[in-house]
Design an enzyme around this catalytic site. Sequence first.
Site, PDB file in Angstrom:
ATOM      1  N   LYS A   9      29.999   7.245   8.346  1.00 25.84           N
ATOM      2  CA  LYS A   9      30.944   8.333   8.616  1.00 25.84           C
ATOM      3  C   LYS A   9      31.443   8.957   7.303  1.00 25.84           C
ATOM      4  O   LYS A   9      31.232   8.388   6.221  1.00 25.84           O
ATOM      5  CB  LYS A   9      32.113   7.770   9.444  1.00 25.84           C
ATOM      6  CG  LYS A   9      31.677   7.257  10.835  1.00 25.84           C
ATOM      7  CD  LYS A   9      32.877   6.751  11.634  1.00 25.84           C
ATOM      8  CE  LYS A   9      32.460   6.245  13.006  1.00 25.84           C
ATOM      9  NZ  LYS A   9      33.629   5.797  13.806  1.00 25.84           N
ATOM     10  N   TYR A  49      30.293  12.285  20.948  1.00 28.13           N
ATOM     11  CA  TYR A  49      31.437  11.482  21.398  1.00 28.13           C
ATOM     12  C   TYR A  49      31.909  11.882  22.799  1.00 28.13           C
ATOM     13  O   TYR A  49      33.073  11.646  23.152  1.00 28.13           O
ATOM     14  CB  TYR A  49      32.587  11.605  20.392  1.00 28.13           C
ATOM     15  CG  TYR A  49      32.419  10.722  19.160  1.00 28.13           C
ATOM     16  CD1 TYR A  49      32.205   9.341  19.284  1.00 28.13           C
ATOM     17  CD2 TYR A  49      32.487  11.248  17.872  1.00 28.13           C
ATOM     18  CE1 TYR A  49      32.052   8.528  18.166  1.00 28.13           C
ATOM     19  CE2 TYR A  49      32.343  10.435  16.746  1.00 28.13           C
ATOM     20  CZ  TYR A  49      32.128   9.080  16.901  1.00 28.13           C
ATOM     21  OH  TYR A  49      31.999   8.266  15.798  1.00 28.13           O
ATOM     22  N   PHE A  57      42.783  10.272  21.200  1.00 24.79           N
ATOM     23  CA  PHE A  57      42.262  10.306  19.833  1.00 24.79           C
ATOM     24  C   PHE A  57      41.049  11.234  19.670  1.00 24.79           C
ATOM     25  O   PHE A  57      40.510  11.377  18.575  1.00 24.79           O
ATOM     26  CB  PHE A  57      41.903   8.888  19.352  1.00 24.79           C
ATOM     27  CG  PHE A  57      40.855   8.176  20.178  1.00 24.79           C
ATOM     28  CD1 PHE A  57      39.504   8.380  19.960  1.00 24.79           C
ATOM     29  CD2 PHE A  57      41.238   7.283  21.177  1.00 24.79           C
ATOM     30  CE1 PHE A  57      38.544   7.722  20.710  1.00 24.79           C
ATOM     31  CE2 PHE A  57      40.282   6.611  21.936  1.00 24.79           C
ATOM     32  CZ  PHE A  57      38.921   6.836  21.705  1.00 24.79           C
ATOM     33  N   ARG A  85      25.735  -3.793  15.826  1.00 24.67           N
ATOM     34  CA  ARG A  85      27.142  -3.842  16.269  1.00 24.67           C
ATOM     35  C   ARG A  85      27.835  -5.049  15.634  1.00 24.67           C
ATOM     36  O   ARG A  85      28.989  -4.998  15.231  1.00 24.67           O
ATOM     37  CB  ARG A  85      27.242  -3.929  17.799  1.00 24.67           C
ATOM     38  CG  ARG A  85      26.792  -2.694  18.550  1.00 24.67           C
ATOM     39  CD  ARG A  85      27.723  -1.516  18.438  1.00 24.67           C
ATOM     40  NE  ARG A  85      29.038  -1.738  18.981  1.00 24.67           N
ATOM     41  CZ  ARG A  85      29.937  -0.761  19.175  1.00 24.67           C
ATOM     42  NH1 ARG A  85      29.627   0.503  18.880  1.00 24.67           N
ATOM     43  NH2 ARG A  85      31.123  -1.025  19.647  1.00 24.67           N
ATOM     44  N   THR A  91      35.683  -2.384  16.555  1.00 26.53           N
ATOM     45  CA  THR A  91      36.057  -0.978  16.376  1.00 26.53           C
ATOM     46  C   THR A  91      37.276  -0.830  15.462  1.00 26.53           C
ATOM     47  O   THR A  91      37.287  -0.015  14.552  1.00 26.53           O
ATOM     48  CB  THR A  91      36.369  -0.344  17.756  1.00 26.53           C
ATOM     49  OG1 THR A  91      35.207  -0.487  18.579  1.00 26.53           O
ATOM     50  CG2 THR A  91      36.729   1.122  17.632  1.00 26.53           C
ATOM     51  N   ARG A 102      33.128  -3.161   8.815  1.00 27.57           N
ATOM     52  CA  ARG A 102      34.490  -2.695   9.086  1.00 27.57           C
ATOM     53  C   ARG A 102      35.530  -3.715   8.626  1.00 27.57           C
ATOM     54  O   ARG A 102      36.606  -3.348   8.154  1.00 27.57           O
ATOM     55  CB  ARG A 102      34.645  -2.392  10.574  1.00 27.57           C
ATOM     56  CG  ARG A 102      33.894  -1.129  11.010  1.00 27.57           C
ATOM     57  CD  ARG A 102      33.735  -1.062  12.507  1.00 27.57           C
ATOM     58  NE  ARG A 102      33.286   0.250  12.979  1.00 27.57           N
ATOM     59  CZ  ARG A 102      32.991   0.506  14.246  1.00 27.57           C
ATOM     60  NH1 ARG A 102      33.076  -0.449  15.157  1.00 27.57           N
ATOM     61  NH2 ARG A 102      32.582   1.706  14.602  1.00 27.57           N
ATOM     62  N   ASN A 112      36.904   4.003  10.258  1.00 22.66           N
ATOM     63  CA  ASN A 112      36.191   2.711  10.339  1.00 22.66           C
ATOM     64  C   ASN A 112      34.745   2.753   9.862  1.00 22.66           C
ATOM     65  O   ASN A 112      33.929   1.911  10.221  1.00 22.66           O
ATOM     66  CB  ASN A 112      36.338   2.105  11.738  1.00 22.66           C
ATOM     67  CG  ASN A 112      35.686   2.938  12.814  1.00 22.66           C
ATOM     68  OD1 ASN A 112      35.087   3.969  12.526  1.00 22.66           O
ATOM     69  ND2 ASN A 112      35.778   2.490  14.051  1.00 22.66           N
ATOM     70  N   HIS A 115      29.289   4.223  12.431  1.00 25.15           N
ATOM     71  CA  HIS A 115      29.035   4.302  13.867  1.00 25.15           C
ATOM     72  C   HIS A 115      27.734   3.581  14.173  1.00 25.15           C
ATOM     73  O   HIS A 115      26.779   3.654  13.400  1.00 25.15           O
ATOM     74  CB  HIS A 115      28.893   5.762  14.324  1.00 25.15           C
ATOM     75  CG  HIS A 115      28.330   5.867  15.711  1.00 25.15           C
ATOM     76  ND1 HIS A 115      29.125   5.780  16.834  1.00 25.15           N
ATOM     77  CD2 HIS A 115      27.043   5.979  16.156  1.00 25.15           C
ATOM     78  CE1 HIS A 115      28.341   5.858  17.913  1.00 25.15           C
ATOM     79  NE2 HIS A 115      27.076   5.982  17.526  1.00 25.15           N
ATOM     80  N   GLU A 126      21.693   9.115  21.528  1.00 19.41           N
ATOM     81  CA  GLU A 126      22.223   9.520  20.222  1.00 19.41           C
ATOM     82  C   GLU A 126      21.102   9.853  19.232  1.00 19.41           C
ATOM     83  O   GLU A 126      21.210  10.815  18.469  1.00 19.41           O
ATOM     84  CB  GLU A 126      23.140   8.412  19.682  1.00 19.41           C
ATOM     85  CG  GLU A 126      24.402   8.265  20.541  1.00 19.41           C
ATOM     86  CD  GLU A 126      25.232   7.028  20.228  1.00 19.41           C
ATOM     87  OE1 GLU A 126      24.841   6.226  19.348  1.00 19.41           O
ATOM     88  OE2 GLU A 126      26.289   6.857  20.876  1.00 19.41           O
TER      89      GLU A 126
END
Length: 150
Positions: A9, A49, A57, A85, A91, A102, A112, A115, A126
């Site tokens: 990100k 998203y 948010f 993950r 998250t 993270r 964070n 993704h 995606e």
Amino acid sequence: MEQTYIMIKPDGVQRNLIGEIVSKIEKKGYKIAAMKMIRISRETAEIHYGEHKGKPFFGGLVDFITSGPVVAMVVEGDDAVAGMRKMMGATNPLNAEFGTIRGDYGISVGRNIIHGSDSIESAKREIGIFFKNEEICSYERSLDSWIYEN
Ligand code: DAT
Ligand code: MG
């Protein structure tokens, strides 16, 4: 072989964490099948998203993800979706274990760093948003027999 969509990100890019993150992915043994730096449009961010539309948010998330360049990747390997993950951590970085991306590098849920797709279905969706088929490379690595038993 499973593929997942990974994205460093804007905060990860600004904080000079691209190399660190790519290195972790490589050292684990996953294969990077595609990678590019892009600036996401609002429209694309809202599609990506989409499942979060209507949540409090959502606006901030779209603002943030479009605020600077991101590094988009297709990462490949056995159980790559779940494995990435795990490498990313929870998250909310406050709940992410140390040793995860993270957990090691983040503090706020809205910053964070990374993704990663949460299922094989989301990964397909995606990857389709961010990559054309011809941008995804299929290639042999001679060291794969040192990473996989079969
Ligand atoms: P993940 O990125 O772990 O898949 P998610 O899909 O639930 O998490 O949410 C997408 C992103 O939205 C997440 O990485 C950070 C942001 N986010 C999630 N929950 C949030 C919250 N309660 N407050 C602020 N941002 C949030
Ligand atoms: Mg998610």
